[in-house]
Scaffold this active site. Structure first.
Site, PDB file in Angstrom:
ATOM      1  N   CYS A 140       4.334   4.869-134.230  1.00  0.00           N
ATOM      2  CA  CYS A 140       2.882   4.910-134.042  1.00  0.00           C
ATOM      3  C   CYS A 140       2.194   5.944-134.927  1.00  0.00           C
ATOM      4  O   CYS A 140       1.170   5.643-135.569  1.00  0.00           O
ATOM      5  CB  CYS A 140       2.558   5.151-132.571  1.00  0.00           C
ATOM      6  SG  CYS A 140       3.125   6.750-131.919  1.00  0.00           S
ATOM      7  N   HIS A 191       1.666   8.886-127.837  1.00  0.00           N
ATOM      8  CA  HIS A 191       1.332   7.625-128.531  1.00  0.00           C
ATOM      9  C   HIS A 191      -0.083   7.737-129.098  1.00  0.00           C
ATOM     10  O   HIS A 191      -0.954   8.386-128.499  1.00  0.00           O
ATOM     11  CB  HIS A 191       1.419   6.430-127.579  1.00  0.00           C
ATOM     12  CG  HIS A 191       1.279   5.100-128.277  1.00  0.00           C
ATOM     13  ND1 HIS A 191       2.191   4.648-129.199  1.00  0.00           N
ATOM     14  CD2 HIS A 191       0.318   4.135-128.181  1.00  0.00           C
ATOM     15  CE1 HIS A 191       1.818   3.450-129.637  1.00  0.00           C
ATOM     16  NE2 HIS A 191       0.676   3.124-129.036  1.00  0.00           N
ATOM     17  N   HIS A 203      -2.468  -0.273-133.451  1.00  0.00           N
ATOM     18  CA  HIS A 203      -1.371   0.697-133.313  1.00  0.00           C
ATOM     19  C   HIS A 203      -0.042   0.001-133.542  1.00  0.00           C
ATOM     20  O   HIS A 203       0.037  -1.229-133.597  1.00  0.00           O
ATOM     21  CB  HIS A 203      -1.399   1.340-131.924  1.00  0.00           C
ATOM     22  CG  HIS A 203      -1.208   0.358-130.803  1.00  0.00           C
ATOM     23  ND1 HIS A 203      -0.380   0.601-129.725  1.00  0.00           N
ATOM     24  CD2 HIS A 203      -1.718  -0.881-130.567  1.00  0.00           C
ATOM     25  CE1 HIS A 203      -0.417  -0.422-128.877  1.00  0.00           C
ATOM     26  NE2 HIS A 203      -1.227  -1.331-129.377  1.00  0.00           N
TER      27      HIS A 203
END
Length: 233
Positions: A140, A191, A203
């Site tokens: 990510c 994240h 993402h």
């Protein structure tokens, strides 16, 4: 003989006058005889009659030729030029803009940053790999770093936690295109994604690879921490 000639001429004149008078009388009798009739008959034989089923006046429009309606005018729709559209009109939008407008449920003319969506398309569906930084697999924070660098020329720290640290924090309702969104998925800031529009962000997802998701999805709504805006030049 002369007297006989004049007598003949006189007889002819009087005879012609008599015939003319009779003819006129005949004409008058044809025209005016029968005052109780419902129609008027002329010498030429043309007759105008009222409708037997109605006492209304004759429809004067019935004798006029039919007029064809004018062809419909087709007006081409255009969109007002505003700050939101930056002069982009739907007629010139690309397939890429239509794709992402549909994914995020927004008007296509609002997809104006074609550079951003071109980069997203280039990375689209690249699988997730922890620690990965290439098209063979990317995590990510590596993806957000690559996206911001290719689109805006920004150099980002490697991890989600470090990216969070350098950002100015932004309330969720104030997020704009290019802001980062941070989540707590494994404890702390773990994240990160890039905000696009209408509650959607792009993402590198553990299960879907590079994709677009919504902040309103139950999972991301529960895990959401904050938005962040990069101010470095």
């Amino acid at each position: 003989m002369k007297h006989l000639f004049f007598v003949s001429v006189a007889a002819g004149i009087f005879s012609g006058t008599s015939i003319s008078v009779k003819a006129q009388t005949a004409v008058n009798s044809v025209k005016f005889v029968g005052p109780q009739k419902k129609s008027v008959q002329f010498i030429e034989g043309i007759e105008i009659k009222r409708d037997a089923q109605s006492t209304a006046e004759p429809d004067v429009w019935a004798t006029k030729p039919a007029v064809k309606p004018a062809p419909a005018t087709v007006t081409k729709l255009t969109y007002k030029k505003t700050a939101a559209t930056s002069g982009t009109f739907i007629e010139s939008c690309t397939a890429l803009q239509f794709k992402y407008a549909q994914l995020m449920d927004v008007d296509v003319e609002l997809i104006t940053n074609t550079k951003l969506y071109t980069v997203i398309e280039d990375w689209w569906a690249t699988r997730y790999r922890y620690g990965g930084t290439s098209k063979k697999g990317i995590d990510c924070s590596a993806f957000t770093g690559a996206l911001l660098n290719e689109t805006y020329g920004l150099n980002m720290p490697r991890t989600a936690k470090d990216q969070y640290a350098i950002c100015d924090k932004v309330e969720r309702e104030n997020l704009t295109e290019g802001d980062l969104v941070f989540f707590n998925t494994r404890g702390g800031v773990s994240h990160v994604g890039v905000y696009l529009a209408n509650g959607y962000f792009v993402h590198s997802s553990v299960h879907g690879g590079v994709t677009i998701s919504s902040l309103d999805e139950d999972y991301y709504n529960r895990k959401y921490i904050s938005g962040g805006r990069v101010t470095q030049q």
